[in-house]
Design a protein around this motif. Structure first.
Motif, PDB file in Angstrom:
ATOM      1  N   SER A 138       0.846  -1.194   0.000  1.00  0.00           N
ATOM      2  CA  SER A 138       0.000   0.000   0.000  1.00  0.00           C
ATOM      3  C   SER A 138       0.876   1.236   0.000  1.00  0.00           C
ATOM      4  CB  SER A 138      -0.919   0.025   1.226  1.00  0.00           C
ATOM      5  OG  SER A 138      -1.827  -1.061   1.218  1.00  0.00           O
ATOM      6  N   ASP A 186       0.520   5.826  -0.191  1.00  0.00           N
ATOM      7  CA  ASP A 186      -0.376   6.966  -0.060  1.00  0.00           C
ATOM      8  C   ASP A 186      -0.348   7.775  -1.349  1.00  0.00           C
ATOM      9  OD1 ASP A 186      -0.631   6.030   2.480  1.00  0.00           O
ATOM     10  OD2 ASP A 186       0.603   7.585   3.407  1.00  0.00           O
ATOM     11  N   THR A 192      -2.441  -1.028  -3.443  1.00  0.00           N
ATOM     12  CA  THR A 192      -3.483  -0.145  -2.936  1.00  0.00           C
ATOM     13  C   THR A 192      -2.943   1.273  -2.804  1.00  0.00           C
ATOM     14  OG1 THR A 192      -4.438  -1.982  -1.679  1.00  0.00           O
ATOM     15  CG2 THR A 192      -5.110   0.244  -1.049  1.00  0.00           C
ATOM     16  N   ASN A 213      -3.943   4.767  -1.093  1.00  0.00           N
ATOM     17  CA  ASN A 213      -4.822   5.419  -0.124  1.00  0.00           C
ATOM     18  C   ASN A 213      -4.730   6.935  -0.250  1.00  0.00           C
ATOM     19  OD1 ASN A 213      -5.719   3.020   1.264  1.00  0.00           O
ATOM     20  ND2 ASN A 213      -3.636   2.847   2.069  1.00  0.00           N
ATOM     21  N   THR A 227      -2.284   4.873   5.398  1.00  0.00           N
ATOM     22  CA  THR A 227      -2.428   3.418   5.456  1.00  0.00           C
ATOM     23  C   THR A 227      -2.366   2.953   6.905  1.00  0.00           C
ATOM     24  OG1 THR A 227      -1.304   3.236   3.319  1.00  0.00           O
ATOM     25  CG2 THR A 227      -1.445   1.233   4.660  1.00  0.00           C
ATOM     26  N   ASP A 274       2.366   6.292   9.152  1.00  0.00           N
ATOM     27  CA  ASP A 274       1.472   5.205   8.764  1.00  0.00           C
ATOM     28  C   ASP A 274       2.251   3.955   8.371  1.00  0.00           C
ATOM     29  OD1 ASP A 274       2.407   5.573   6.181  1.00  0.00           O
ATOM     30  OD2 ASP A 274       0.480   6.188   5.334  1.00  0.00           O
ATOM     31  N   SER A 296       2.334   2.502   5.295  1.00  0.00           N
ATOM     32  CA  SER A 296       2.544   2.344   3.859  1.00  0.00           C
ATOM     33  C   SER A 296       3.949   1.822   3.601  1.00  0.00           C
ATOM     34  CB  SER A 296       2.333   3.681   3.137  1.00  0.00           C
ATOM     35  OG  SER A 296       3.239   4.652   3.620  1.00  0.00           O
TER      36      SER A 296
END
Length: 296
Positions: A101, A103, A177, A179, A209, A249, A251
């Motif tokens: 993931s 951002d 992903t 975010n 994330t 986060d 990520s």
């Protein structure tokens, strides 16, 4: 008599057909095929100057194959050249691509997968999992397939080896992903309290994330023990205090965002006194007391 092919490399579970050809003009022939000097197949006598044998190995390793041909009209026997076969373990994925993931605004990183066994060299092609469509320009050769996507989605790679009947193997799908951008704010943004009182600063995280880690700062200095989403401040003296919090986060590149700065004013606790402090009076009389406060 000669057989072809003279050598081959293949994967376990596959088959390869060898053809024996004689240089005689005719006759009645019998063929005896040998694998590692053991008779495994025979045919004849037949009126045919050629015979095929399909080899399906039961294990990996190196094998030798040849055929002995008997001409029943001429009472002659001849043995062919010896073909060599290398049988490799089945093609398989040794490293699957990993989901990640990021951002919004972060760069995409490469997906990677590695193949082993089978028959080299290998070729590979990445696909979109949603519709199994090949990703444009996401192909190559080698044991490792790398691809840097440019959009969120799920992707997998297919490897193909170079065995006589090319084997393929498909990786698991990896999901990328994206975010929303990470941001954080704290409230209240300003407040005034008296010395000895407490106030709780609360943070709100959007985007990024999960999960998140926190670090609070007071007057620009890190508060080592304050690593939760909220912070309760109990001052030890009067003055002006500033607070902010950083959130990191989960990520792939661990993005960090910094909140707004909250300003807390700490005043002296108020005190009150009355005067007079004592008095003597007669019944029916009155006396006035005055209360005085001292506060900043």
């Amino acid at each position: 008599v000669s057989i072809s092919p003279t050598s081959a490399t293949m994967d376990i579970g596959q088959s390869i057909t060898f053809t024996a050809s004689t240089s005689s003009s005719g006759g009645l022939y019998s063929y005896q095929w040998y694998v590692n000097n053991t008779l495994v197949y025979q045919i004849g006598p037949i009126f045919n100057t050629a015979s095929d044998y399909t080899f399906t190995p039961s294990g990996t390793g190196s094998f030798t194959i040849y055929v002995t041909v008997t001409n029943w009209f001429a009472f002659k026997q001849s043995t062919s050249n010896t073909a060599t076969v290398t049988v490799n373990p089945a093609l398989s994925i040794s490293a699957q691509p990993q989901s990640y993931s990021i951002d919004q605004g972060q760069p995409f990183t490469a997906l990677s997968s590695t193949v082993e066994y089978g028959t080299s060299p290998y070729s590979w092609q990445w696909y979109y999992s949603s519709n199994s469509t090949a990703v444009s320009r996401a192909f190559g050769r080698g044991t490792t397939a790398s691809y840097t996507p440019n959009a969120a989605g799920s992707y997998y790679v297919v490897f193909t080896d170079s065995s006589p009947t090319p084997a393929t193997v498909t990786s698991t799908a990896a999901t990328v992903t994206v975010n929303p951008a990470l941001s954080i704010s704290i409230s209240p943004s300003s407040a005034a309290i008296d010395n000895g009182q407490s106030i709780t600063l609360s943070s709100t995280v959007t985007g990024g994330t999960p999960s998140y880690s926190y670090q609070w700062y007071e007057n620009g200095n890190i508060i080592v023990t304050r690593t939760t989403s909220n912070y309760t401040f109990t001052p030890s003296g009067t003055g002006l205090y500033t607070f902010y919090v950083k959130v990191t986060d989960s990520s792939s590149t661990s993005v960090t965002a910094t909140s707004n700065t909250a300003t807390i004013t700490v005043d002296s606790a108020p005190s009150v006194s009355i005067s007079p402090t004592s008095a003597t009076m007669d019944i029916g009389q009155s006396i006035t007391f005055t209360a005085s406060t001292s506060s900043s």
